[in-house]
Design a protein around this motif. Structure first.
Motif, PDB file in Angstrom:
ATOM      1  N   ALA A  35      86.361  62.400  50.701  1.00  0.00           N
ATOM      2  CA  ALA A  35      85.789  61.131  50.235  1.00  0.00           C
ATOM      3  C   ALA A  35      84.426  61.346  49.591  1.00  0.00           C
ATOM      4  N   ALA A  36      83.616  62.249  50.149  1.00  0.00           N
ATOM      5  CA  ALA A  36      82.298  62.545  49.568  1.00  0.00           C
ATOM      6  C   ALA A  36      82.460  63.160  48.180  1.00  0.00           C
ATOM      7  N   PHE A  37      83.453  64.053  48.036  1.00  0.00           N
ATOM      8  CA  PHE A  37      83.701  64.655  46.729  1.00  0.00           C
ATOM      9  C   PHE A  37      84.139  63.591  45.724  1.00  0.00           C
ATOM     10  N   GLN A  38      85.055  62.727  46.134  1.00  0.00           N
ATOM     11  CA  GLN A  38      85.513  61.650  45.252  1.00  0.00           C
ATOM     12  C   GLN A  38      84.349  60.738  44.850  1.00  0.00           C
ATOM     13  N   GLY A  45      80.618  59.530  36.807  1.00  0.00           N
ATOM     14  CA  GLY A  45      81.303  58.849  35.714  1.00  0.00           C
ATOM     15  C   GLY A  45      82.712  59.319  35.461  1.00  0.00           C
ATOM     16  N   GLY A  46      83.298  60.043  36.409  1.00  0.00           N
ATOM     17  CA  GLY A  46      84.680  60.475  36.261  1.00  0.00           C
ATOM     18  C   GLY A  46      84.826  61.983  36.137  1.00  0.00           C
ATOM     19  N   VAL A  47      86.073  62.408  36.046  1.00  0.00           N
ATOM     20  CA  VAL A  47      86.403  63.834  36.055  1.00  0.00           C
ATOM     21  C   VAL A  47      85.792  64.571  34.864  1.00  0.00           C
ATOM     22  N   LYS A  48      85.870  63.994  33.663  1.00  0.00           N
ATOM     23  CA  LYS A  48      85.318  64.687  32.480  1.00  0.00           C
ATOM     24  C   LYS A  48      83.825  64.935  32.629  1.00  0.00           C
ATOM     25  N   LYS A  49      83.098  63.950  33.117  1.00  0.00           N
ATOM     26  CA  LYS A  49      81.652  64.131  33.294  1.00  0.00           C
ATOM     27  C   LYS A  49      81.367  65.101  34.435  1.00  0.00           C
ATOM     28  N   TRP A  50      82.214  65.091  35.468  1.00  0.00           N
ATOM     29  CA  TRP A  50      82.056  66.056  36.553  1.00  0.00           C
ATOM     30  C   TRP A  50      82.261  67.474  36.023  1.00  0.00           C
ATOM     31  N   LEU A  51      83.290  67.672  35.206  1.00  0.00           N
ATOM     32  CA  LEU A  51      83.531  68.992  34.629  1.00  0.00           C
ATOM     33  C   LEU A  51      82.371  69.422  33.737  1.00  0.00           C
TER      34      LEU A  51
END
Length: 130
Positions: A35-38, A45-51
């Motif tokens: 949950a902390a990772f999510q 701002g989502g997966v793309k920004k995380w990557l």
């Protein structure tokens, strides 16, 4: 992957290791759970920004001890690589990246204060900016 309520144990181990590595503070169990990772990915701002954030990770922005704590955690909680590959090959790639970043950290000094290889391989830069 992000929509899963709870991925398999080995995948959770990888993401927990990621949270230990990137946190600018000592993590608790709740700081490194799924949950902390999510929440972190959502905050960015989502997966793309995380990557993008991951691509720009800079080990100098977090304590070097994070690398050692991460490797210790991953060694203690062995991952089933074949199971991870079947679940999601990208998780295996993330695990390999985490280990590469962690092993690139070199001790700055020995116990007697004598300098040892202070240069490290370049790491990606992490910022909390989304």
């Amino acid at each position: 992957l992000m929509s899963l309520p709870k991925p398999p144990g080995a995948a959770r181990t990888v993401f927990a290791g990621m949270m230990i590595l990137v946190s600018p503070f000592d993590t608790t169990e709740s700081d490194r759970d799924w949950a902390a990772f999510q929440d972190w990915v959502s905050t960015l701002g989502g997966v793309k920004k995380w990557l993008s954030n991951l691509w720009n990770f800079n080990m100098s922005l977090v304590p070097a001890t994070n690398a050692f704590k991460t490797l210790e955690f991953l060694d203690k909680h062995q991952c089933d690589l074949e199971g991870l590959r079947k679940f999601h090959p990208a998780v295996v790639a993330l695990l390999e990246w985490i280990r590469t970043v962690c092993t690139s950290v070199q001790p700055q000094t020995t116990r007697d204060g004598e300098s040892v290889g202070t240069e490290t391989q370049p790491c990606l830069l992490y910022t909390s900016d989304a």
